[in-house]
Design a protein around this motif. Structure first.
Motif, PDB file in Angstrom:
ATOM      1  N   GLU A  30       0.831  -1.211   0.000  1.00  0.00           N
ATOM      2  CA  GLU A  30       0.000   0.000   0.000  1.00  0.00           C
ATOM      3  C   GLU A  30       0.865   1.261   0.000  1.00  0.00           C
ATOM      4  O   GLU A  30       0.550   2.241  -0.683  1.00  0.00           O
ATOM      5  CB  GLU A  30      -0.924   0.005   1.227  1.00  0.00           C
ATOM      6  N   MET A  43      -7.445   4.083  -2.327  1.00  0.00           N
ATOM      7  CA  MET A  43      -7.471   2.639  -2.059  1.00  0.00           C
ATOM      8  C   MET A  43      -8.638   2.287  -1.124  1.00  0.00           C
ATOM      9  O   MET A  43      -9.295   1.266  -1.294  1.00  0.00           O
ATOM     10  CB  MET A  43      -6.143   2.174  -1.447  1.00  0.00           C
ATOM     11  N   MET A  44      -8.868   3.161  -0.145  1.00  0.00           N
ATOM     12  CA  MET A  44      -9.987   2.928   0.779  1.00  0.00           C
ATOM     13  C   MET A  44     -11.323   3.005   0.021  1.00  0.00           C
ATOM     14  O   MET A  44     -12.228   2.194   0.224  1.00  0.00           O
ATOM     15  CB  MET A  44      -9.951   3.948   1.913  1.00  0.00           C
ATOM     16  N   LYS A  75     -11.720   1.955  14.706  1.00  0.00           N
ATOM     17  CA  LYS A  75     -11.155   3.312  14.661  1.00  0.00           C
ATOM     18  C   LYS A  75     -10.022   3.468  13.643  1.00  0.00           C
ATOM     19  O   LYS A  75      -9.510   4.559  13.426  1.00  0.00           O
ATOM     20  CB  LYS A  75     -10.656   3.688  16.062  1.00  0.00           C
ATOM     21  N   GLY A  76      -9.624   2.355  12.997  1.00  0.00           N
ATOM     22  CA  GLY A  76      -8.535   2.416  12.019  1.00  0.00           C
ATOM     23  C   GLY A  76      -9.053   2.435  10.589  1.00  0.00           C
ATOM     24  O   GLY A  76     -10.209   2.801  10.335  1.00  0.00           O
ATOM     25  N   ASP A 102     -15.526   1.007  18.476  1.00  0.00           N
ATOM     26  CA  ASP A 102     -14.330   1.277  19.290  1.00  0.00           C
ATOM     27  C   ASP A 102     -14.006   2.769  19.301  1.00  0.00           C
ATOM     28  O   ASP A 102     -12.857   3.173  19.184  1.00  0.00           O
ATOM     29  CB  ASP A 102     -13.157   0.457  18.721  1.00  0.00           C
ATOM     30  N   THR A 107      -7.689   7.506  12.060  1.00  0.00           N
ATOM     31  CA  THR A 107      -6.809   7.767  10.912  1.00  0.00           C
ATOM     32  C   THR A 107      -7.435   8.838  10.019  1.00  0.00           C
ATOM     33  O   THR A 107      -8.671   8.999   9.987  1.00  0.00           O
ATOM     34  CB  THR A 107      -6.556   6.488  10.081  1.00  0.00           C
ATOM     35  N   GLY A 152      -4.604  -4.646  11.157  1.00  0.00           N
ATOM     36  CA  GLY A 152      -3.977  -3.977  12.315  1.00  0.00           C
ATOM     37  C   GLY A 152      -4.349  -4.579  13.655  1.00  0.00           C
ATOM     38  O   GLY A 152      -3.910  -4.083  14.701  1.00  0.00           O
ATOM     39  N   PHE A 153      -5.131  -5.668  13.662  1.00  0.00           N
ATOM     40  CA  PHE A 153      -5.569  -6.228  14.948  1.00  0.00           C
ATOM     41  C   PHE A 153      -4.440  -6.979  15.642  1.00  0.00           C
ATOM     42  O   PHE A 153      -3.689  -7.717  15.020  1.00  0.00           O
ATOM     43  CB  PHE A 153      -6.763  -7.169  14.748  1.00  0.00           C
ATOM     44  N   HIS A 154      -4.362  -6.793  16.951  1.00  0.00           N
ATOM     45  CA  HIS A 154      -3.409  -7.559  17.769  1.00  0.00           C
ATOM     46  C   HIS A 154      -4.029  -7.724  19.151  1.00  0.00           C
ATOM     47  O   HIS A 154      -4.906  -6.953  19.558  1.00  0.00           O
ATOM     48  CB  HIS A 154      -2.054  -6.828  17.873  1.00  0.00           C
ATOM     49  N   GLN A 158     -11.236  -5.406  23.735  1.00  0.00           N
ATOM     50  CA  GLN A 158     -11.707  -4.651  24.892  1.00  0.00           C
ATOM     51  C   GLN A 158     -13.221  -4.863  25.003  1.00  0.00           C
ATOM     52  O   GLN A 158     -13.848  -5.325  24.051  1.00  0.00           O
ATOM     53  CB  GLN A 158     -11.364  -3.177  24.723  1.00  0.00           C
ATOM     54  N   ILE A 233      -8.231  -3.436  -5.053  1.00  0.00           N
ATOM     55  CA  ILE A 233      -8.356  -2.059  -4.537  1.00  0.00           C
ATOM     56  C   ILE A 233      -7.581  -1.093  -5.450  1.00  0.00           C
ATOM     57  O   ILE A 233      -7.218   0.003  -5.048  1.00  0.00           O
ATOM     58  CB  ILE A 233      -7.921  -1.939  -3.056  1.00  0.00           C
TER      59      ILE A 233
HETATM   60  N1  LIG Z   1      -3.373   1.313   4.525  1.00  0.00           N
HETATM   61  C1  LIG Z   1      -4.421   1.776   3.840  1.00  0.00           C
HETATM   62  O1  LIG Z   1      -4.503   2.922   3.555  1.00  0.00           O
HETATM   63  C2  LIG Z   1      -5.518   0.875   3.453  1.00  0.00           C
HETATM   64  C3  LIG Z   1      -5.999  -0.066   4.342  1.00  0.00           C
HETATM   65  N2  LIG Z   1      -7.115  -0.712   4.111  1.00  0.00           N
HETATM   66  C4  LIG Z   1      -7.862  -1.311   5.199  1.00  0.00           C
HETATM   67  O2  LIG Z   1      -7.317  -0.947   6.438  1.00  0.00           O
HETATM   68  C5  LIG Z   1      -6.985  -2.090   7.221  1.00  0.00           C
HETATM   69  C6  LIG Z   1      -5.750  -1.828   7.981  1.00  0.00           C
HETATM   70  O3  LIG Z   1      -5.925  -0.609   8.646  1.00  0.00           O
HETATM   71  P1  LIG Z   1      -5.103  -0.245   9.958  1.00  0.00           P
HETATM   72  O4  LIG Z   1      -3.671  -0.474   9.714  1.00  0.00           O
HETATM   73  O5  LIG Z   1      -5.530   1.100  10.354  1.00  0.00           O
HETATM   74  O6  LIG Z   1      -5.573  -1.352  10.993  1.00  0.00           O
HETATM   75  P2  LIG Z   1      -7.026  -1.777  11.543  1.00  0.00           P
HETATM   76  O7  LIG Z   1      -7.161  -3.229  11.306  1.00  0.00           O
HETATM   77  O8  LIG Z   1      -8.081  -0.882  11.054  1.00  0.00           O
HETATM   78  O9  LIG Z   1      -6.890  -1.589  13.133  1.00  0.00           O
HETATM   79  C7  LIG Z   1      -5.992  -0.665  13.670  1.00  0.00           C
HETATM   80  C8  LIG Z   1      -6.603   0.030  14.835  1.00  0.00           C
HETATM   81  O10 LIG Z   1      -7.112  -0.917  15.732  1.00  0.00           O
HETATM   82  C9  LIG Z   1      -6.478  -0.772  16.991  1.00  0.00           C
HETATM   83  N3  LIG Z   1      -6.374  -2.078  17.637  1.00  0.00           N
HETATM   84  C10 LIG Z   1      -5.805  -3.203  17.163  1.00  0.00           C
HETATM   85  N4  LIG Z   1      -5.986  -4.220  18.024  1.00  0.00           N
HETATM   86  C11 LIG Z   1      -6.690  -3.728  19.078  1.00  0.00           C
HETATM   87  C12 LIG Z   1      -7.185  -4.286  20.284  1.00  0.00           C
HETATM   88  N5  LIG Z   1      -7.009  -5.563  20.597  1.00  0.00           N
HETATM   89  N6  LIG Z   1      -7.869  -3.480  21.111  1.00  0.00           N
HETATM   90  C13 LIG Z   1      -8.065  -2.171  20.819  1.00  0.00           C
HETATM   91  N7  LIG Z   1      -7.616  -1.581  19.687  1.00  0.00           N
HETATM   92  C14 LIG Z   1      -6.940  -2.350  18.827  1.00  0.00           C
HETATM   93  C15 LIG Z   1      -5.178  -0.128  16.705  1.00  0.00           C
HETATM   94  O11 LIG Z   1      -4.737   0.528  17.867  1.00  0.00           O
HETATM   95  P3  LIG Z   1      -3.172   0.595  18.201  1.00  0.00           P
HETATM   96  O12 LIG Z   1      -2.606  -0.763  17.975  1.00  0.00           O
HETATM   97  O13 LIG Z   1      -2.616   1.576  17.250  1.00  0.00           O
HETATM   98  O14 LIG Z   1      -3.153   1.030  19.606  1.00  0.00           O
HETATM   99  C16 LIG Z   1      -5.566   0.834  15.589  1.00  0.00           C
HETATM  100  O15 LIG Z   1      -6.208   1.985  16.092  1.00  0.00           O
HETATM  101  C17 LIG Z   1      -6.912  -3.233   6.240  1.00  0.00           C
HETATM  102  O16 LIG Z   1      -7.257  -4.468   6.835  1.00  0.00           O
HETATM  103  C18 LIG Z   1      -7.906  -2.816   5.172  1.00  0.00           C
HETATM  104  O17 LIG Z   1      -9.216  -3.199   5.536  1.00  0.00           O
HETATM  105  C19 LIG Z   1      -7.846  -0.484   2.868  1.00  0.00           C
HETATM  106  O18 LIG Z   1      -8.713   0.582   3.115  1.00  0.00           O
HETATM  107  C20 LIG Z   1      -6.939  -0.099   1.738  1.00  0.00           C
HETATM  108  C21 LIG Z   1      -6.115   1.070   2.100  1.00  0.00           C
END
Ligand SMILES: NC(=O)C1=CN([C@@H]2O[C@H](COP(=O)(O)OP(=O)(O)OC[C@H]3O[C@@H](n4cnc5c(N)ncnc54)[C@H](OP(=O)(O)O)[C@@H]3O)[C@@H](O)[C@H]2O)[C@@H](O)CC1
Ligand SMILES: [K+]
Length: 236
Positions: A30, A43-44, A75-76, A102, A107, A152-154, A158, A233
């Motif tokens: 990306e 892309m989104m 929230k991502g 959440d 972003t 981005g999930f890990h 919550q 995408i």
């Molecule tokens: N890159 C791009 O532009 C594009 C991406 N695309 C899309 O985006 C997705 C990836 O997006 P992403 O990297 O923002 O991650 P995402 O999965 O939304 O989550 C991150 C958020 O969740 C949070 N979080 C995580 N675990 C957590 C927990 N256990 N409990 C609580 N919070 C938790 C985390 O928090 P942090 O770890 O930062 O504290 C952060 O805020 C990808 O799968 C695709 O669908 C498409 O649109 C194409 C263009």
């Protein structure tokens, strides 16, 4: 990473893709695409619109009436995709409700798309404050979209996210016609190793963006993913 054309149907969805990229590789892809001129925002937009085409195609097969859709957004950027889906399903005449599972989007692109949803008057419920309003909307929904977490999930959920995931899973058990669509990865699965949270969203369909991630091919994750399709995408 050439697409195998023979596996691609008319709408551009692919049911079988040989290429798999890790979540880290996907972020690099990306980033390269963004640097080459295909913006993250675009892309989104492409991800959300591809998901909508698939959802509409499937939902027309439920029955011939206006569908109620509930979109759970994180929230991502996965949540950002969800806001695009919400807006575009509303454009196509569906009754759409968005749940912020959440909190507020964090972003830049998710914020922009959430603001469009708000400006269009689509109802948005903050699950942390108004969780009690959500069960009856899930109950009535024909279509549930899981856009809480993707690559981005890990860790683990919550409380409010867990409550939302339970609601999605309980709702789909009580009504066989309700369809659950996960964007990119069902919420609760780690995209690389597939380790599930106890309340991982159980989807009927998972729309993976650009390429399969390792989780989509793991046998243990298959009950959560349902049928997996890959949507373009816009990256070559
Ligand atoms: N890159 C791009 O532009 C594009 C991406 N695309 C899309 O985006 C997705 C990836 O997006 P992403 O990297 O923002 O991650 P995402 O999965 O939304 O989550 C991150 C958020 O969740 C949070 N979080 C995580 N675990 C957590 C927990 N256990 N409990 C609580 N919070 C938790 C985390 O928090 P942090 O770890 O930062 O504290 C952060 O805020 C990808 O799968 C695709 O669908 C498409 O649109 C194409 C263009
Ligand atoms: K998701």
């Amino acid at each position: 990473m050439l697409k195998s054309k023979e596996h691609q149907n008319q709408e551009g969805y692919v049911s079988q893709y040989l290429d798999i990229v890790t979540c880290t590789q996907m972020k690099e892809i990306e980033q390269q695409a963004n640097e080459a001129g295909l913006s993250y925002y675009k892309m989104m937009e492409n991800a959300g619109n591809a998901a909508v085409r698939f959802i509409v195609e499937k939902s027309q097969k439920i029955e011939n009436r206006i569908n109620d859709a509930i979109i759970f957004c994180g929230k991502g950027n996965n949540g950002g995709d969800g806001y695009v889906v919400a807006r575009e399903l509303a454009v196509r005449g569906m009754n759409v409700t968005v749940v912020m599972a959440d909190g507020q989007p964090k972003t830049e692109d998710a914020i922009k798309n959430a603001n469009i949803v708000l400006r269009r008057g689509i109802p948005v419920i903050d699950a942390k404050a108004y969780f009690q309003d959500i069960p009856e909307i899930v109950e009535a929904a024909d279509i549930v979209v899981d856009a809480i977490y993707g690559t981005g999930f890990h860790g683990s959920f919550q409380k409010t996210v867990r409550d939302c995931a339970k609601l999605i899973n309980d709702g789909s058990k009580s009504d066989t016609k309700k369809m659950v669509f996960a964007l990119d990865i069902p919420t609760g699965l780690n995209g690389d190793v597939g380790e599930p949270d106890a309340d991982t969203v159980v989807a009927d369909y998972t729309i993976a963006f650009h390429r399969l991630k390792p989780v989509h091919r793991l046998k243990e994750a298959s009950p959560y993913c349902g049928e997996v399709v890959v949507a373009s995408i816009g990256i070559d």
